[in-house]
Design a protein around this motif. Structure first.
Motif, mmCIF file in Angstrom:
data_model
loop_
_atom_site.group_PDB
_atom_site.id
_atom_site.type_symbol
_atom_site.label_atom_id
_atom_site.label_comp_id
_atom_site.label_asym_id
_atom_site.label_seq_id
_atom_site.Cartn_x
_atom_site.Cartn_y
_atom_site.Cartn_z
ATOM 1 N N CYS A 308 35.446 62.977 -15.178
ATOM 2 C CA CYS A 308 34.653 61.753 -15.225
ATOM 3 C C CYS A 308 35.454 60.694 -15.978
ATOM 4 C CB CYS A 308 33.285 61.981 -15.880
ATOM 5 S SG CYS A 308 33.335 62.182 -17.664
ATOM 6 N N ALA A 309 35.029 59.458 -15.847
ATOM 7 C CA ALA A 309 35.761 58.357 -16.463
ATOM 8 C C ALA A 309 35.812 58.518 -17.977
ATOM 9 C CB ALA A 309 35.104 57.035 -16.091
ATOM 10 N N SER A 310 36.942 58.176 -18.531
ATOM 11 C CA SER A 310 37.123 58.274 -19.980
ATOM 12 C C SER A 310 36.648 56.991 -20.661
ATOM 13 C CB SER A 310 38.609 58.496 -20.298
ATOM 14 O OG SER A 310 38.827 58.463 -21.690
ATOM 15 N N VAL A 311 36.025 57.151 -21.813
ATOM 16 C CA VAL A 311 35.600 55.981 -22.584
ATOM 17 C C VAL A 311 36.621 55.675 -23.683
ATOM 18 C CG1 VAL A 311 33.160 56.371 -22.125
ATOM 19 C CG2 VAL A 311 34.203 57.386 -24.172
ATOM 20 N N GLU A 312 37.607 56.510 -23.796
ATOM 21 C CA GLU A 312 38.642 56.312 -24.809
ATOM 22 C C GLU A 312 39.934 55.761 -24.201
ATOM 23 O OE1 GLU A 312 38.974 60.125 -26.587
ATOM 24 O OE2 GLU A 312 36.970 60.059 -27.508
ATOM 25 N N LYS A 313 40.235 56.173 -22.961
ATOM 26 C CA LYS A 313 41.409 55.671 -22.238
ATOM 27 C C LYS A 313 40.899 55.029 -20.957
ATOM 28 C CE LYS A 313 45.034 58.176 -21.877
ATOM 29 N NZ LYS A 313 45.939 59.307 -21.515
ATOM 30 N N PHE A 314 40.533 53.756 -21.064
ATOM 31 C CA PHE A 314 39.923 53.069 -19.930
ATOM 32 C C PHE A 314 40.853 53.053 -18.722
ATOM 33 C CE2 PHE A 314 37.477 51.277 -23.475
ATOM 34 C CZ PHE A 314 36.195 51.533 -23.000
ATOM 35 N N GLY A 315 40.265 53.384 -17.588
ATOM 36 C CA GLY A 315 41.029 53.456 -16.360
ATOM 37 C C GLY A 315 41.464 54.872 -16.037
ATOM 38 N N TYR A 316 41.371 55.745 -17.026
ATOM 39 C CA TYR A 316 41.752 57.134 -16.829
ATOM 40 C C TYR A 316 40.503 58.028 -16.824
ATOM 41 C CZ TYR A 316 46.628 55.800 -17.549
ATOM 42 O OH TYR A 316 47.867 55.226 -17.430
ATOM 43 N N HIS A 317 40.718 59.344 -16.698
ATOM 44 C CA HIS A 317 39.608 60.279 -16.620
ATOM 45 C C HIS A 317 39.778 61.439 -17.592
ATOM 46 C CE1 HIS A 317 39.291 58.108 -12.787
ATOM 47 N NE2 HIS A 317 38.023 58.460 -12.788
ATOM 48 N N GLU A 318 38.651 62.056 -17.912
ATOM 49 C CA GLU A 318 38.630 63.277 -18.710
ATOM 50 C C GLU A 318 38.396 64.449 -17.756
ATOM 51 O OE1 GLU A 318 39.329 63.371 -21.790
ATOM 52 O OE2 GLU A 318 39.102 61.262 -22.401
ATOM 53 N N PHE A 319 39.240 65.465 -17.818
ATOM 54 C CA PHE A 319 39.149 66.605 -16.902
ATOM 55 C C PHE A 319 38.606 67.826 -17.641
ATOM 56 C CE2 PHE A 319 42.273 63.719 -15.217
ATOM 57 C CZ PHE A 319 42.008 63.712 -13.845
ATOM 58 N N ALA A 320 37.915 68.672 -16.873
ATOM 59 C CA ALA A 320 37.316 69.867 -17.486
ATOM 60 C C ALA A 320 37.327 71.025 -16.499
ATOM 61 C CB ALA A 320 35.892 69.571 -17.936
ATOM 62 N N SER A 321 37.421 72.227 -17.048
ATOM 63 C CA SER A 321 37.397 73.442 -16.214
ATOM 64 C C SER A 321 36.004 74.046 -16.141
ATOM 65 C CB SER A 321 38.371 74.491 -16.787
ATOM 66 O OG SER A 321 39.680 73.966 -16.853
ATOM 67 N N THR A 322 35.147 73.704 -17.125
ATOM 68 C CA THR A 322 33.789 74.267 -17.163
ATOM 69 C C THR A 322 32.757 73.157 -17.097
ATOM 70 O OG1 THR A 322 33.605 74.170 -19.583
ATOM 71 C CG2 THR A 322 34.633 76.148 -18.610
ATOM 72 N N VAL A 328 29.565 67.332 -21.511
ATOM 73 C CA VAL A 328 29.860 66.590 -22.743
ATOM 74 C C VAL A 328 30.571 65.280 -22.400
ATOM 75 C CG1 VAL A 328 31.191 66.588 -24.895
ATOM 76 C CG2 VAL A 328 29.952 68.666 -24.176
ATOM 77 N N ASN A 329 31.579 65.387 -21.542
ATOM 78 C CA ASN A 329 32.331 64.186 -21.144
ATOM 79 C C ASN A 329 31.451 63.195 -20.388
ATOM 80 O OD1 ASN A 329 34.627 65.380 -22.246
ATOM 81 N ND2 ASN A 329 35.297 66.238 -20.282
ATOM 82 N N ALA A 330 30.615 63.746 -19.504
ATOM 83 C CA ALA A 330 29.759 62.887 -18.689
ATOM 84 C C ALA A 330 28.732 62.153 -19.542
ATOM 85 C CB ALA A 330 29.062 63.714 -17.610
ATOM 86 N N LYS A 331 28.210 62.818 -20.585
ATOM 87 C CA LYS A 331 27.232 62.172 -21.451
ATOM 88 C C LYS A 331 27.862 61.015 -22.210
ATOM 89 C CE LYS A 331 23.683 63.030 -24.942
ATOM 90 N NZ LYS A 331 24.019 61.806 -25.703
ATOM 91 N N LYS A 332 29.110 61.211 -22.652
ATOM 92 C CA LYS A 332 29.817 60.121 -23.340
ATOM 93 C C LYS A 332 29.904 58.888 -22.445
ATOM 94 C CE LYS A 332 32.963 62.883 -26.243
ATOM 95 N NZ LYS A 332 34.405 63.202 -26.462
ATOM 96 N N TYR A 333 30.241 59.138 -21.189
ATOM 97 C CA TYR A 333 30.409 58.018 -20.258
ATOM 98 C C TYR A 333 29.073 57.360 -19.950
ATOM 99 C CZ TYR A 333 31.816 55.332 -16.161
ATOM 100 O OH TYR A 333 32.043 54.317 -15.266
ATOM 101 N N ALA A 334 28.030 58.172 -19.748
ATOM 102 C CA ALA A 334 26.701 57.628 -19.468
ATOM 103 C C ALA A 334 26.199 56.796 -20.643
ATOM 104 C CB ALA A 334 25.720 58.753 -19.152
ATOM 105 N N ASP A 335 26.400 57.297 -21.857
ATOM 106 C CA ASP A 335 25.985 56.549 -23.047
ATOM 107 C C ASP A 335 26.739 55.208 -23.131
ATOM 108 O OD1 ASP A 335 24.311 58.597 -23.708
ATOM 109 O OD2 ASP A 335 25.644 59.489 -25.211
ATOM 110 N N TRP A 336 28.004 55.239 -22.782
ATOM 111 C CA TRP A 336 28.811 54.002 -22.819
ATOM 112 C C TRP A 336 28.302 52.997 -21.803
ATOM 113 C CZ3 TRP A 336 31.973 51.490 -19.281
ATOM 114 C CH2 TRP A 336 32.771 50.466 -19.799
ATOM 115 N N LEU A 337 27.979 53.484 -20.578
ATOM 116 C CA LEU A 337 27.435 52.588 -19.553
ATOM 117 C C LEU A 337 26.104 51.985 -20.008
ATOM 118 C CD1 LEU A 337 28.076 54.498 -16.192
ATOM 119 C CD2 LEU A 337 29.179 52.404 -16.960
ATOM 120 N N ASN A 338 25.253 52.800 -20.604
ATOM 121 C CA ASN A 338 23.964 52.301 -21.093
ATOM 122 C C ASN A 338 24.162 51.239 -22.170
ATOM 123 O OD1 ASN A 338 22.513 53.972 -19.377
ATOM 124 N ND2 ASN A 338 22.439 55.666 -20.857
#
Length: 344
Positions: A308-322, A328-338
């Protein structure tokens, strides 16, 4: 007697010289009527000499002089359609020569979202109109002979600059694009696609999603790897760009800007919705650039299934295996959008 003959000869020579000067001034000096250094004139297919005169007359100072030379050079019976270059200061003689030399167009297109947009872009650069181009590209016999469908024929068009004549027919332009497509798919690229269990069209379809997901070339092979991992285990691609495409298709509005996919959007009934359908959509959702295509053909080998999109490195993404880490990553991004007040 000799003196009289010499006088007559001199008079005739002078008269001949004057005629040459008059002819030169009339037909071999500037006969243009525009301020720019050069202008292009377009003569449509099927034009008559009368049509040409109407088209070019605004750019010519003295049409009578032009027509005299045109008739002497048999142009009225040999009218050519095409795109012609007039340069400031051309004489009548040069203008007639110029209207015979068809000048190619450097036709360019990239980043088109669908076939209709491509046709609009192309028709602004060559003679065939949007309707003719679209009908030609979707011709049933052509699609069948080349293993395309109406949904995926868009994959045939590779972003680039091509040299064509302005008056090229829609059919010849289509065939040229097919030739470029076949040349692009070298044995090496086909071998890489086969290794991924994908056809060239499927590679371009997946590349269109990768293209929409990220503009960062450095992470495109990683994004491609995520989607290939999902395909390999039968997991839905769950690509937000496909949902956005489905929404625009439903609304018949590809000009709208959708920055955020909402929960209810994930249930839209469309073959392009990769949340509701397993596998690739029926065709590209955009025109991917060559970098995105090569990213699919040369993916990064990893075990990521989510990003999902990163809120720390704009334009980049955070990757996950689980899914746990992804949430966790998605919630960060959703909170940032809100926090930004982004509702759509």
């Amino acid at each position: 007697m000799n003196t009289k003959r010499n006088t007559i000869f001199k008079v005739l020579a002078l008269a001949f010289l004057l005629i040459i000067i008059v002819v030169f001034v009339k037909f071999f000096t500037s006969n243009t009527n525009f301020d720019k250094d050069e202008v292009y004139v377009q003569v449509p297919t099927g034009s008559t000499y009368t049509d040409v005169v109407k088209i070019i007359s605004p750019y010519i100072k003295n049409m009578n002089d032009f027509e005299v030379i045109a008739k002497l050079r048999s142009y009225p019976n040999n009218v050519k359609s095409g795109r012609f270059l007039f340069k400031k200061g051309m004489s009548a003689f040069q203008l007639v020569g110029a209207i015979r030399r068809n000048i190619p167009v450097k036709l360019a297109f990239n980043n088109q979202e669908r076939l209709e947009n491509l046709c609009e872009r192309v028709s602004s650069q060559i003679e065939p109109d949007t309707t003719k181009l679209l009908a030609t590209f979707r011709d049933t016999l052509f699609l069948k002979e080349n293993d395309f469908t109406k949904d995926n024929v868009f994959a045939m068009f590779l972003p680039n600059t091509y040299e064509v004549y302005w008056n090229i027919s829609a059919e010849k332009f289509r065939d040229k694009m097919l030739g470029e497509y076949k040349r692009f798919w070298t044995e090496e690229r086909i071998a890489k696609a086969d290794a991924l269990n994908l056809t060239p069209v499927q590679v371009i379809t997946l590349a269109s999603i990768v293209h929409k997901e990220t503009v960062k070339k450095s992470e495109r092979p990683t994004v491609a790897g995520v989607y290939l991992n999902r395909l390999n285990i039968g997991m839905a691609l769950q690509a937000d760009p496909t949902v956005i495409y489905a929404l625009k298709l439903r609304d018949k509005n590809f000009d709208q800007i959708i920055k955020r996919v909402l929960y209810n959007d994930l249930f839209i009934n469309s073959p392009f919705n990769t949340y509701q359908n397993i596998g690739l959509p029926p065709g590209p959702i955009a025109m991917p650039d060559i970098d995105a295509i090569d990213a699919v053909l040369n993916p990064t080998n990893h075990d990521y299934l989510y990003f999902c999109a990163s809120v720390e490195k704009f334009g980049y993404h955070e990757f996950a295996s689980t899914i746990t880490q992804h949430n966790v990553n998605a919630k960060k991004y959703a909170d940032w959008l809100n926090a930004q007040g982004t509702k759509r």
